[in-house]
Design a protein around this motif. Structure first.
Motif, PDB file in Angstrom:
ATOM      1  N   ARG A  98       0.877  -1.174   0.000  1.00  0.00           N
ATOM      2  CA  ARG A  98       0.000   0.000   0.000  1.00  0.00           C
ATOM      3  C   ARG A  98       0.908   1.215   0.000  1.00  0.00           C
ATOM      4  O   ARG A  98       1.926   1.230   0.670  1.00  0.00           O
ATOM      5  N   SER A  99       0.521   2.252  -0.701  1.00  0.00           N
ATOM      6  CA  SER A  99       1.353   3.454  -0.747  1.00  0.00           C
ATOM      7  C   SER A  99       1.056   4.425   0.396  1.00  0.00           C
ATOM      8  O   SER A  99       1.774   5.394   0.583  1.00  0.00           O
ATOM      9  N   ASP A 100       0.003   4.161   1.173  1.00  0.00           N
ATOM     10  CA  ASP A 100      -0.403   5.105   2.213  1.00  0.00           C
ATOM     11  C   ASP A 100       0.007   4.698   3.627  1.00  0.00           C
ATOM     12  O   ASP A 100      -0.452   5.277   4.601  1.00  0.00           O
ATOM     13  N   VAL A 101       0.893   3.719   3.781  1.00  0.00           N
ATOM     14  CA  VAL A 101       1.343   3.290   5.107  1.00  0.00           C
ATOM     15  C   VAL A 101       2.659   4.008   5.427  1.00  0.00           C
ATOM     16  O   VAL A 101       3.562   4.042   4.601  1.00  0.00           O
ATOM     17  N   ALA A 102       2.737   4.582   6.642  1.00  0.00           N
ATOM     18  CA  ALA A 102       3.942   5.325   7.041  1.00  0.00           C
ATOM     19  C   ALA A 102       4.186   5.149   8.533  1.00  0.00           C
ATOM     20  O   ALA A 102       3.275   4.803   9.296  1.00  0.00           O
ATOM     21  N   ALA A 103       5.420   5.386   8.935  1.00  0.00           N
ATOM     22  CA  ALA A 103       5.756   5.369  10.353  1.00  0.00           C
ATOM     23  C   ALA A 103       4.889   6.401  11.069  1.00  0.00           C
ATOM     24  O   ALA A 103       4.587   7.458  10.518  1.00  0.00           O
ATOM     25  N   GLY A 104       4.470   6.071  12.288  1.00  0.00           N
ATOM     26  CA  GLY A 104       3.600   6.956  13.065  1.00  0.00           C
ATOM     27  C   GLY A 104       2.141   6.557  12.998  1.00  0.00           C
ATOM     28  O   GLY A 104       1.342   7.004  13.811  1.00  0.00           O
ATOM     29  N   MET A 105       1.791   5.723  12.024  1.00  0.00           N
ATOM     30  CA  MET A 105       0.434   5.198  11.956  1.00  0.00           C
ATOM     31  C   MET A 105       0.347   4.024  12.918  1.00  0.00           C
ATOM     32  O   MET A 105       1.332   3.667  13.563  1.00  0.00           O
ATOM     33  N   ARG A 106      -0.810   3.411  13.004  1.00  0.00           N
ATOM     34  CA  ARG A 106      -0.933   2.220  13.836  1.00  0.00           C
ATOM     35  C   ARG A 106      -1.873   1.215  13.198  1.00  0.00           C
ATOM     36  O   ARG A 106      -2.710   1.556  12.364  1.00  0.00           O
ATOM     37  N   LEU A 107      -1.683  -0.039  13.601  1.00  0.00           N
ATOM     38  CA  LEU A 107      -2.515  -1.151  13.157  1.00  0.00           C
ATOM     39  C   LEU A 107      -3.231  -1.691  14.393  1.00  0.00           C
ATOM     40  O   LEU A 107      -2.611  -1.849  15.446  1.00  0.00           O
ATOM     41  N   VAL A 108      -4.521  -1.966  14.271  1.00  0.00           N
ATOM     42  CA  VAL A 108      -5.320  -2.390  15.406  1.00  0.00           C
ATOM     43  C   VAL A 108      -5.985  -3.724  15.098  1.00  0.00           C
ATOM     44  O   VAL A 108      -6.557  -3.912  14.026  1.00  0.00           O
ATOM     45  N   LYS A 109      -5.901  -4.635  16.063  1.00  0.00           N
ATOM     46  CA  LYS A 109      -6.588  -5.924  15.978  1.00  0.00           C
ATOM     47  C   LYS A 109      -7.315  -6.131  17.304  1.00  0.00           C
ATOM     48  O   LYS A 109      -6.700  -6.490  18.308  1.00  0.00           O
ATOM     49  N   GLY A 110      -8.611  -5.858  17.318  1.00  0.00           N
ATOM     50  CA  GLY A 110      -9.381  -5.953  18.555  1.00  0.00           C
ATOM     51  C   GLY A 110      -8.847  -4.950  19.568  1.00  0.00           C
ATOM     52  O   GLY A 110      -8.764  -3.756  19.292  1.00  0.00           O
ATOM     53  N   ALA A 111      -8.414  -5.437  20.736  1.00  0.00           N
ATOM     54  CA  ALA A 111      -7.863  -4.568  21.777  1.00  0.00           C
ATOM     55  C   ALA A 111      -6.363  -4.361  21.625  1.00  0.00           C
ATOM     56  O   ALA A 111      -5.771  -3.574  22.359  1.00  0.00           O
ATOM     57  N   ARG A 112      -5.736  -5.036  20.683  1.00  0.00           N
ATOM     58  CA  ARG A 112      -4.285  -4.912  20.479  1.00  0.00           C
ATOM     59  C   ARG A 112      -3.973  -3.761  19.535  1.00  0.00           C
ATOM     60  O   ARG A 112      -4.618  -3.607  18.492  1.00  0.00           O
ATOM     61  N   VAL A 113      -2.945  -2.966  19.908  1.00  0.00           N
ATOM     62  CA  VAL A 113      -2.545  -1.810  19.112  1.00  0.00           C
ATOM     63  C   VAL A 113      -1.060  -1.940  18.791  1.00  0.00           C
ATOM     64  O   VAL A 113      -0.234  -2.104  19.690  1.00  0.00           O
ATOM     65  N   PHE A 114      -0.735  -1.864  17.506  1.00  0.00           N
ATOM     66  CA  PHE A 114       0.641  -1.966  17.021  1.00  0.00           C
ATOM     67  C   PHE A 114       1.031  -0.623  16.407  1.00  0.00           C
ATOM     68  O   PHE A 114       0.448  -0.216  15.410  1.00  0.00           O
ATOM     69  N   VAL A 115       2.021   0.048  16.986  1.00  0.00           N
ATOM     70  CA  VAL A 115       2.503   1.329  16.469  1.00  0.00           C
ATOM     71  C   VAL A 115       3.544   1.046  15.386  1.00  0.00           C
ATOM     72  O   VAL A 115       4.522   0.342  15.632  1.00  0.00           O
ATOM     73  N   VAL A 116       3.333   1.588  14.203  1.00  0.00           N
ATOM     74  CA  VAL A 116       4.244   1.376  13.082  1.00  0.00           C
ATOM     75  C   VAL A 116       5.473   2.256  13.278  1.00  0.00           C
ATOM     76  O   VAL A 116       5.372   3.479  13.321  1.00  0.00           O
ATOM     77  N   GLU A 117       6.636   1.623  13.400  1.00  0.00           N
ATOM     78  CA  GLU A 117       7.883   2.359  13.579  1.00  0.00           C
ATOM     79  C   GLU A 117       8.711   2.446  12.309  1.00  0.00           C
ATOM     80  O   GLU A 117       9.494   3.370  12.142  1.00  0.00           O
ATOM     81  N   MET A 118       8.540   1.482  11.397  1.00  0.00           N
ATOM     82  CA  MET A 118       9.295   1.479  10.145  1.00  0.00           C
ATOM     83  C   MET A 118       8.511   0.689   9.104  1.00  0.00           C
ATOM     84  O   MET A 118       7.870  -0.313   9.432  1.00  0.00           O
ATOM     85  N   VAL A 119       8.549   1.144   7.878  1.00  0.00           N
ATOM     86  CA  VAL A 119       7.863   0.470   6.765  1.00  0.00           C
ATOM     87  C   VAL A 119       8.842   0.323   5.617  1.00  0.00           C
ATOM     88  O   VAL A 119       9.538   1.276   5.277  1.00  0.00           O
ATOM     89  N   HIS A 120       8.913  -0.882   5.038  1.00  0.00           N
ATOM     90  CA  HIS A 120       9.739  -1.027   3.839  1.00  0.00           C
ATOM     91  C   HIS A 120       9.244  -2.174   2.977  1.00  0.00           C
ATOM     92  O   HIS A 120       8.538  -3.065   3.422  1.00  0.00           O
ATOM     93  N   ASP A 121       9.617  -2.100   1.714  1.00  0.00           N
ATOM     94  CA  ASP A 121       9.336  -3.140   0.733  1.00  0.00           C
ATOM     95  C   ASP A 121      10.540  -4.077   0.766  1.00  0.00           C
ATOM     96  O   ASP A 121      11.617  -3.711   0.304  1.00  0.00           O
ATOM     97  N   PRO A 122      10.395  -5.289   1.323  1.00  0.00           N
ATOM     98  CA  PRO A 122      11.566  -6.135   1.576  1.00  0.00           C
ATOM     99  C   PRO A 122      12.359  -6.544   0.340  1.00  0.00           C
ATOM    100  O   PRO A 122      13.561  -6.776   0.435  1.00  0.00           O
ATOM    101  N   ASP A 123      11.718  -6.643  -0.809  1.00  0.00           N
ATOM    102  CA  ASP A 123      12.468  -7.030  -2.010  1.00  0.00           C
ATOM    103  C   ASP A 123      12.285  -6.030  -3.160  1.00  0.00           C
ATOM    104  O   ASP A 123      12.650  -6.308  -4.286  1.00  0.00           O
ATOM    105  N   GLU A 124      11.704  -4.879  -2.849  1.00  0.00           N
ATOM    106  CA  GLU A 124      11.488  -3.801  -3.822  1.00  0.00           C
ATOM    107  C   GLU A 124      10.717  -4.258  -5.050  1.00  0.00           C
ATOM    108  O   GLU A 124      10.923  -3.763  -6.150  1.00  0.00           O
ATOM    109  N   SER A 125       9.798  -5.189  -4.843  1.00  0.00           N
ATOM    110  CA  SER A 125       8.993  -5.687  -5.952  1.00  0.00           C
ATOM    111  C   SER A 125       7.615  -5.020  -6.022  1.00  0.00           C
ATOM    112  O   SER A 125       6.897  -5.201  -6.993  1.00  0.00           O
ATOM    113  N   GLY A 126       7.242  -4.283  -4.974  1.00  0.00           N
ATOM    114  CA  GLY A 126       5.929  -3.645  -4.951  1.00  0.00           C
ATOM    115  C   GLY A 126       4.799  -4.606  -4.633  1.00  0.00           C
ATOM    116  O   GLY A 126       3.632  -4.280  -4.845  1.00  0.00           O
TER     117      GLY A 126
END
Length: 111
Positions: free
Chosen positions: A71-99
């Motif tokens: 996704r092109s709209d994911v950046a550090a500082g955002m968060r991912l939520v699963k029920g009561a669990r909250v994951f703060v995004v600290e780094m985002v990268h494309d592991p093999d640069e394939s998109g």
């Protein structure tokens, strides 16, 4: 560069991607709320758990690697939520640069 060896069938966790929304509080500061950007499927992999001390009390920091479709709209500082669990995004990268996929390094809050 080799492509990431990843099974898309492993994207079994339903998460909500949230972006911060800062609103002026009228006294020179801001109030932060979170706005849902998208619901997506992901794979959550625990990476580390470290115990520390903060303000005289114990604190556990748990980090995760969260895989998702690119996704092109994911950046550090955002968060991912699963029920009561909250994951703060600290780094985002494309592991093999394939998109094809994104790998987010996250810290879980509230544990």
């Amino acid at each position: 560069m080799a492509t990431a060896a990843f099974d898309p069938g492993g994207l079994t966790a339903r998460l909500t991607l949230e972006a911060p929304v800062d609103t002026p509080d009228g006294q020179g500061g801001t109030s932060r709320t979170w706005s849902a950007v998208a619901n997506l499927w992901a794979r959550i992999e625990p990476v580390t758990a470290a115990v520390g001390e903060e303000a005289g009390g114990g604190r556990v920091t748990i980090t995760h690697a969260i895989w998702m479709r690119h996704r092109s709209d994911v950046a550090a500082g955002m968060r991912l939520v699963k029920g009561a669990r909250v994951f703060v995004v600290e780094m985002v990268h494309d592991p093999d640069e394939s998109g094809r996929y994104l790998l987010c390094r996250c810290r879980e809050e509230g544990r």
